[in-house]
Design a protein around this motif. Structure first.
Motif, PDB file in Angstrom:
ATOM      1  N   CYS A   9      21.049  16.402 -26.795  1.00 54.28           N
ATOM      2  CA  CYS A   9      20.525  17.236 -25.711  1.00 54.28           C
ATOM      3  C   CYS A   9      21.386  17.051 -24.467  1.00 54.28           C
ATOM      4  O   CYS A   9      21.584  15.920 -24.014  1.00 54.28           O
ATOM      5  N   CYS A  12      18.959  15.379 -21.390  1.00 56.31           N
ATOM      6  CA  CYS A  12      18.527  13.977 -21.362  1.00 56.31           C
ATOM      7  C   CYS A  12      19.405  13.069 -22.219  1.00 56.31           C
ATOM      8  O   CYS A  12      19.175  11.863 -22.273  1.00 56.31           O
ATOM      9  N   ARG A  13      20.384  13.670 -22.938  1.00 56.07           N
ATOM     10  CA  ARG A  13      21.332  12.954 -23.795  1.00 56.07           C
ATOM     11  C   ARG A  13      20.673  12.307 -25.004  1.00 56.07           C
ATOM     12  O   ARG A  13      21.235  11.421 -25.632  1.00 56.07           O
ATOM     13  N   ARG A  14      19.476  12.762 -25.357  1.00 57.79           N
ATOM     14  CA  ARG A  14      18.808  12.225 -26.528  1.00 57.79           C
ATOM     15  C   ARG A  14      19.428  12.804 -27.791  1.00 57.79           C
ATOM     16  O   ARG A  14      19.788  13.974 -27.836  1.00 57.79           O
ATOM     17  N   CYS A  74      13.696  20.012 -27.391  1.00 56.95           N
ATOM     18  CA  CYS A  74      13.791  18.574 -27.112  1.00 56.95           C
ATOM     19  C   CYS A  74      12.488  18.109 -26.453  1.00 56.95           C
ATOM     20  O   CYS A  74      11.881  18.860 -25.678  1.00 56.95           O
ATOM     21  N   CYS A  76      12.129  16.379 -23.984  1.00 56.78           N
ATOM     22  CA  CYS A  76      12.263  16.400 -22.526  1.00 56.78           C
ATOM     23  C   CYS A  76      11.897  17.753 -21.932  1.00 56.78           C
ATOM     24  O   CYS A  76      11.816  17.897 -20.712  1.00 56.78           O
TER      25      CYS A  76
END
Length: 220
Positions: A9, A12-14, A74, A76
């Motif tokens: 993502c 959020c970098r997930r 996601c 987030c």
């Protein structure tokens, strides 16, 4: 088994694992959009209908059908649109709707397939065979839409048009009729008064709008 690809993502970098969806071609072969695994997903902030579809060719019969552009939600809150390897495209969705690719009608089942493909091309990817049976032919259904397909040798009458209209009204849906043999004058008049789209199927599988309501539907 469908392909699984990693997706990060951008908000959020997930990290996620995305299962690439497959869709049934009219010939029965499962097809899937080709993801660009080297590309980055984009965050979807505004949904535009004509940018929500991608044309995917069947590897077996080469029929090109439109299917939803792959997306991932996601936790987030971001909705991610995944990058695709689209032939003839630099990676972004195309705003132009491709030409409809008909299938030759040789059997009654071919007529039903042609109508289903046309409805998908018009923007109803969830079209399926309906549970109810019309006076003649086969019923198809999608979200907000009921279609009757009559592949028989007799022209459709007011009975078929009225039955479609009543069924659609009971489902709070739009009724659409496809006929291989055409419509008698009374049926055309009733459809005009009920604003029911009528299409004529020729042997090439290309639906032809018969009345103004069908023209409006075909124009999107």
């Amino acid at each position: 088994m469908s392909e699984r690809v990693p997706v990060r993502c951008p908000a959020c970098r997930r990290e996620h694992v995305y299962r690439v969806p497959t869709f049934p071609c009219a010939c029965g072969t499962p097809v899937a959009p080709a993801l660009d695994v080297s590309g980055e997903p984009t965050r979807l902030t505004r949904r535009v209908w004509h940018e929500s579809w991608v044309t995917v060719p069947c590897p077996r019969c080469s029929l090109r059908s439109q299917w939803p552009w792959p997306e991932l939600g996601c936790p987030c809150g971001a909705v991610l649109r995944l990058p695709l390897l689209v032939p003839g495209d630099a990676g972004g969705p195309s705003a132009a709707r491709p030409a409809f690719q008909p299938v030759t009608i040789r059997t009654p089942l071919d007529a039903v397939t042609a109508a289903a493909l046309y409805l998908r091309w018009l923007g109803h990817p969830d079209v399926r065979r309906a549970d109810q049976r019309p006076p003649s032919g086969v019923a198809l259904a999608a979200r907000g839409l009921i279609a009757h397909v009559d592949p028989g040798p007799r022209t459709a009458s007011t009975r078929e048009v009225e039955c479609l209209w009543l069924t659609a009204m009971s489902e709070s849906a739009q009724g659409v009729h496809f006929s291989l043999a055409g419509y008698d004058p009374a049926a055309l008049d009733l459809a005009e008064r009920l604003s029911t789209p009528l299409f004529l199927l020729d042997r090439t599988g290309m639906p032809q709008a018969v009345n103004g309501a069908a023209d409006t539907l075909a124009e999107g």
